[in-house]
Design a protein around this motif. Structure first.
Motif, mmCIF file in Angstrom:
data_model
loop_
_atom_site.group_PDB
_atom_site.id
_atom_site.type_symbol
_atom_site.label_atom_id
_atom_site.label_comp_id
_atom_site.label_asym_id
_atom_site.label_seq_id
_atom_site.Cartn_x
_atom_site.Cartn_y
_atom_site.Cartn_z
ATOM 1 N N GLY A 17 0.818 -1.221 0.000
ATOM 2 C CA GLY A 17 0.000 0.000 0.000
ATOM 3 C C GLY A 17 0.846 1.263 0.000
ATOM 4 N N PRO A 18 1.749 1.409 0.969
ATOM 5 C CA PRO A 18 2.631 2.580 0.931
ATOM 6 C C PRO A 18 3.557 2.591 -0.290
ATOM 7 C CG PRO A 18 2.621 1.636 3.121
ATOM 8 C CD PRO A 18 1.867 0.698 2.241
ATOM 9 N N LEU A 19 3.905 1.419 -0.806
ATOM 10 C CA LEU A 19 4.745 1.365 -2.010
ATOM 11 C C LEU A 19 4.027 2.015 -3.189
ATOM 12 C CD1 LEU A 19 7.264 0.325 -3.507
ATOM 13 C CD2 LEU A 19 5.973 -1.746 -3.978
ATOM 14 N N ILE A 20 2.753 1.693 -3.371
ATOM 15 C CA ILE A 20 1.987 2.275 -4.467
ATOM 16 C C ILE A 20 1.836 3.782 -4.276
ATOM 17 C CG2 ILE A 20 -0.297 2.300 -5.554
ATOM 18 C CD1 ILE A 20 -0.402 -0.733 -4.889
ATOM 19 N N ALA A 21 1.592 4.202 -3.042
ATOM 20 C CA ALA A 21 1.470 5.640 -2.775
ATOM 21 C C ALA A 21 2.791 6.366 -3.037
ATOM 22 C CB ALA A 21 1.030 5.862 -1.337
ATOM 23 N N GLY A 22 3.900 5.769 -2.616
ATOM 24 C CA GLY A 22 5.208 6.384 -2.848
ATOM 25 C C GLY A 22 5.538 6.493 -4.320
ATOM 26 N N LEU A 23 5.252 5.437 -5.079
ATOM 27 C CA LEU A 23 5.492 5.485 -6.525
ATOM 28 C C LEU A 23 4.586 6.531 -7.184
ATOM 29 C CD1 LEU A 23 5.904 1.699 -7.349
ATOM 30 C CD2 LEU A 23 7.689 3.440 -7.170
ATOM 31 N N GLY A 24 3.379 6.669 -6.681
ATOM 32 C CA GLY A 24 2.481 7.710 -7.195
ATOM 33 C C GLY A 24 3.041 9.105 -6.961
ATOM 34 N N PHE A 25 3.591 9.346 -5.771
ATOM 35 C CA PHE A 25 4.221 10.636 -5.483
ATOM 36 C C PHE A 25 5.375 10.902 -6.439
ATOM 37 C CE2 PHE A 25 2.032 11.034 -1.431
ATOM 38 C CZ PHE A 25 2.008 12.408 -1.229
ATOM 39 N N ILE A 26 6.176 9.894 -6.708
ATOM 40 C CA ILE A 26 7.321 10.064 -7.607
ATOM 41 C C ILE A 26 6.851 10.402 -9.019
ATOM 42 C CG2 ILE A 26 9.271 8.871 -8.684
ATOM 43 C CD1 ILE A 26 9.561 7.337 -5.989
ATOM 44 N N VAL A 27 5.848 9.691 -9.508
ATOM 45 C CA VAL A 27 5.331 9.953 -10.861
ATOM 46 C C VAL A 27 4.727 11.355 -10.946
ATOM 47 C CG1 VAL A 27 3.540 9.261 -12.499
ATOM 48 C CG2 VAL A 27 4.989 7.536 -11.437
ATOM 49 N N ILE A 28 3.972 11.761 -9.936
ATOM 50 C CA ILE A 28 3.378 13.097 -9.929
ATOM 51 C C ILE A 28 4.464 14.166 -9.886
ATOM 52 C CG2 ILE A 28 2.021 14.701 -8.507
ATOM 53 C CD1 ILE A 28 0.185 12.317 -7.875
ATOM 54 N N GLY A 29 5.524 13.931 -9.121
ATOM 55 C CA GLY A 29 6.624 14.892 -9.063
ATOM 56 C C GLY A 29 7.318 15.055 -10.392
ATOM 57 N N VAL A 30 7.586 13.954 -11.079
ATOM 58 C CA VAL A 30 8.225 14.018 -12.397
ATOM 59 C C VAL A 30 7.304 14.722 -13.393
ATOM 60 C CG1 VAL A 30 9.035 12.615 -14.336
ATOM 61 C CG2 VAL A 30 9.704 12.024 -12.012
ATOM 62 N N ALA A 31 6.011 14.386 -13.362
ATOM 63 C CA ALA A 31 5.062 15.027 -14.270
ATOM 64 C C ALA A 31 4.974 16.533 -14.009
ATOM 65 C CB ALA A 31 3.685 14.389 -14.129
ATOM 66 N N ALA A 32 5.000 16.938 -12.747
ATOM 67 C CA ALA A 32 4.941 18.366 -12.418
ATOM 68 C C ALA A 32 6.162 19.104 -12.945
ATOM 69 C CB ALA A 32 4.816 18.544 -10.903
ATOM 70 N N ILE A 33 7.326 18.505 -12.779
ATOM 71 C CA ILE A 33 8.543 19.143 -13.285
ATOM 72 C C ILE A 33 8.480 19.290 -14.799
ATOM 73 C CG2 ILE A 33 11.035 18.866 -13.583
ATOM 74 C CD1 ILE A 33 11.044 17.520 -10.807
ATOM 75 N N LEU A 34 8.094 18.234 -15.486
ATOM 76 C CA LEU A 34 8.020 18.285 -16.944
ATOM 77 C C LEU A 34 6.979 19.296 -17.421
ATOM 78 C CD1 LEU A 34 8.391 14.509 -17.815
ATOM 79 C CD2 LEU A 34 10.098 16.314 -18.048
ATOM 80 N N MET A 35 5.838 19.356 -16.748
ATOM 81 C CA MET A 35 4.825 20.336 -17.122
ATOM 82 C C MET A 35 5.317 21.757 -16.904
ATOM 83 S SD MET A 35 1.354 18.518 -15.722
ATOM 84 C CE MET A 35 0.364 19.967 -15.966
ATOM 85 N N GLY A 36 6.008 21.982 -15.795
ATOM 86 C CA GLY A 36 6.529 23.322 -15.516
ATOM 87 C C GLY A 36 7.598 23.748 -16.511
ATOM 88 N N LEU A 37 8.356 22.793 -17.025
ATOM 89 C CA LEU A 37 9.423 23.134 -17.959
ATOM 90 C C LEU A 37 8.922 23.278 -19.390
ATOM 91 C CD1 LEU A 37 12.314 20.851 -16.688
ATOM 92 C CD2 LEU A 37 12.067 23.302 -16.387
ATOM 93 N N PHE A 38 7.975 22.466 -19.809
ATOM 94 C CA PHE A 38 7.641 22.394 -21.222
ATOM 95 C C PHE A 38 6.297 22.990 -21.617
ATOM 96 C CE2 PHE A 38 10.703 18.858 -20.686
ATOM 97 C CZ PHE A 38 11.706 19.394 -21.490
ATOM 98 N N ILE A 39 5.397 23.259 -20.680
ATOM 99 C CA ILE A 39 4.118 23.880 -21.021
ATOM 100 C C ILE A 39 4.217 25.358 -20.671
ATOM 101 C CG2 ILE A 39 1.653 23.962 -20.545
ATOM 102 C CD1 ILE A 39 1.739 21.001 -19.975
ATOM 103 N N PRO A 40 4.033 26.244 -21.649
ATOM 104 C CA PRO A 40 4.131 27.681 -21.368
ATOM 105 C C PRO A 40 3.080 28.129 -20.355
ATOM 106 C CG PRO A 40 4.099 27.261 -23.730
ATOM 107 C CD PRO A 40 3.795 25.966 -23.052
ATOM 108 N N PRO A 41 3.397 29.110 -19.524
ATOM 109 C CA PRO A 41 2.446 29.557 -18.489
ATOM 110 C C PRO A 41 1.111 30.033 -19.042
ATOM 111 C CG PRO A 41 4.621 30.457 -18.062
ATOM 112 C CD PRO A 41 4.695 29.784 -19.408
ATOM 113 N N GLY A 42 1.051 30.549 -20.256
ATOM 114 C CA GLY A 42 -0.208 31.016 -20.811
ATOM 115 C C GLY A 42 -1.160 29.902 -21.183
ATOM 116 N N GLU A 43 -0.678 28.683 -21.283
ATOM 117 C CA GLU A 43 -1.522 27.541 -21.676
ATOM 118 C C GLU A 43 -2.032 26.733 -20.488
ATOM 119 O OE1 GLU A 43 0.119 25.127 -24.756
ATOM 120 O OE2 GLU A 43 0.940 26.860 -25.804
ATOM 121 N N TRP A 44 -1.781 27.159 -19.277
ATOM 122 C CA TRP A 44 -2.238 26.409 -18.108
ATOM 123 C C TRP A 44 -3.692 26.605 -17.995
ATOM 124 C CZ3 TRP A 44 0.220 23.148 -14.664
ATOM 125 C CH2 TRP A 44 1.575 22.961 -14.917
#
Length: 82
Positions: A55-82
């Motif tokens: 259970g905590p393993l799935i939650a931890g992996l979810g946090f990691i995936v969300i963190g990577v997705a957030a970084i990629l979105m912040g770097l590659f999606i322009p602020p005007g398109e949010w």
């Protein structure tokens, strides 16, 4: 290229939290089971017996995936398109 900073800042925090959850998943699972036993008595014993470190393993992996997705979105999606 403009960078949208909030997800770039929050992303590494989510990754660190996810890594800590994955690393300490056994103690988190046992702590949760003990809390269930203490709080809910006989029904808590049943719920605690179902507690597994996956259970905590799935939650931890979810946090990691969300963190990577957030970084990629912040770097590659322009602020005007949010």
């Amino acid at each position: 290229m403009e960078i949208f900073w909030p997800p770039v800042i929050i992303g590494p925090v989510a990754i660190i939290i996810g890594i800590l959850i994955v690393k300490f998943r056994k103690s988190l699972a046992s702590g949760t089971a003990e809390a269930q036993r203490a709080m809910f008595g006989r029904f808590g014993e049943f719920v605690a017996s179902q507690s597994r470190p996956s259970g905590p393993l799935i939650a931890g992996l979810g946090f990691i995936v969300i963190g990577v997705a957030a970084i990629l979105m912040g770097l590659f999606i322009p602020p005007g398109e949010w």
